[in-house]
Enzyme design. Sequence first.
Site, PDB file in Angstrom:
ATOM      1  CG  ASP A   1      22.329  39.828  34.414  1.00 28.08           C
ATOM      2  OD1 ASP A   1      23.514  39.860  34.033  1.00 28.08           O
ATOM      3  OD2 ASP A   1      21.874  38.952  35.177  1.00 28.08           O
TER       4      ASP A   1
ATOM      5  CE  LYS B   1      29.475  39.280  31.874  1.00 26.75           C
ATOM      6  NZ  LYS B   1      28.299  39.130  32.758  1.00 26.75           N
TER       7      LYS B   1
END
Length: 608
Positions: free
Chosen positions: A8, A70
């Site tokens: 993740d 991100k």
Amino acid sequence: MERVIGIDLGTTNSCVAIMEGDAPVVISNRGGYKTTPSMVAVTEAGKRLVGHIAKRQAITNSENTVYAAKRLIGRKWSSPQVKNSVMTSSYTIVEGPHGDVRIQLRDKTYSVPEVSSMVLQEMKVIAEDYLGEEVSKAVVTVPAYFNDNQRQATKDAGAIAGLEVIRIINEPTAASLAYGFGKSVDKTVAVYDLGGGTFDVSVLEIGAHGVFKVIATTGDTFLGGEDFDARVIDWLVQGFKDEHDIDLRQDRMALQRLRDAAEKAKCELSQVKSTEINLPFIISTGRNEALHLQRALTREVLEQLTEDLVERTIEICRQALADARLDVDEVEDVVLVGGMTRMPAVHRAVSDYFQREPNKGVHPDEVVALGAAIQGAALVEDRHEMILLDVTPHALGIMTFGSYFEELIPQNTTVPTSRTKIFTTSRDDQTAVKILVMQGESKQADENELLGEFILTGLRRAPKGHVEIEVTFEINTDGIVSVQAKDLDTLQEQSIQVTATSGLTQDELRDMIESAKDYMVERRVDEAFEEAKQEAETLVAEIERLFPQVEKIVATSDFGRDAIDKAKGVLKDTEAASRAKNATELKAQIEVLSRTLRMFKGVVSRTQ
Ligand code: AMP
């Protein structure tokens, strides 16, 4: 069979898991933590730091510490989201050579996939240390809302880290996989995921036979914990300005300290009703006077400051249910994902909206990585009892005359799928047509993401509207889009496989993979040296402790004096090997040190 890790890759934290027998488990890092900050820094000495150690030095090295990469991955320099990050980040974001985004750390610029690869590499090392073997395959999760370029950039990050990303799966799908794994449930479930940087909500049907079907998914890639932190920072900055007429934003170090304090206070207020924010020497006045910041923040005030953010997530839930054509009471369980769901106001808003208590059986920080590990194992073991049916997170279509976006595959269509539509020419005697393949929800083409383009030539000359072109879109299980255009008169056809781009060329990617490999070799050598150094230091300390005793006992004989001289020589050689950072030499010295210590112990024990 080769093990596949599930990662993740979060905005704020990352987590890695693996299947152990029949159950997925999260692997802790060396510090014993199950999640690792997705932070990367370069120190003044040029050393790379990742994870907790990067986070710990962020305040004193804020310009060279990257967080929330991100938010930038797979985005173009011109996008509004990037503009926003340029303004608000403590590190420097610059334009890359292909209209992409680069991050400046000390004297080098790095692409965003490269920065993310450093986090992935760290997760790979955590897994390898635990398994005692090399790992080369991974399933990596991304927000459901990521477009193809963002997905490709994530894959590239994996490649740079030396990982073959065998599948990219959506975070909510992974969460539901972990939720439904091993249970025989037949339920409609909503996954509400509020992380550090992104929010999404998905509605899934979990069938008793291991079918996980996403019915709808929607979200906002710029809504997350950091926005909550930003509200607290604004509140602190404004308060300070009112009191001292000084703008703390002007000072990068102060801003980084505020950011840390704001996040800490926010997290604390999930447990307690009031907390103290205390930042001594936050800034100095023009008159060389140090000013402190001290303020109490209550949960109530935090909730007021962030009320609209929470409401926005609920608005998106409403949208997801509308897309799924479901009423709220048809959702049978709610799974919470992401650190932000620990905030009581978030929990309350979700419970109120869905009219039920969210599920308590899954851990919001770990559930996504666990799902990725489950999927990874299923892929290599070729287990067919588990089927994932995902949907396209965005509509796909082409740009038509007047810059309009004509949709071919609607948002939330189950993949694989294909759709065909007939278009006509827009000009007289038009012999070529340019097909612009786009992804997005806006009716205005230029507001959507351009995925690729190609030209269909050799059309029959005819008045406008008289040449018919058949356009077919196809999406396979990996989410790869291919588009075909055919002139229905001449049967002339052209097609492309839309290869999303991360903003990097193949050459650049190859170079980055190579330098990541070099880095890894260096790092392993460094680690081997550190390990040897520690072992040698322990032995040296023990020898030095016994030295006076041994010297006294053996000093009367020549043989004894000789042994003492030799032992002194060994300590000197060890120190030299340690200073020269020579791991091989140091390991050889450890052997000699061990022999010396045995001898010393022997002498002492014989005379006791
Ligand atoms: P994730 O991306 O899932 O790791 O979520 C990270 C976000 O959750 C960050 O914005 C954290 O500040 C936030 N967070 C973590 N723990 C808590 C907590 N106890 N209360 C409120 N927010 C939290």
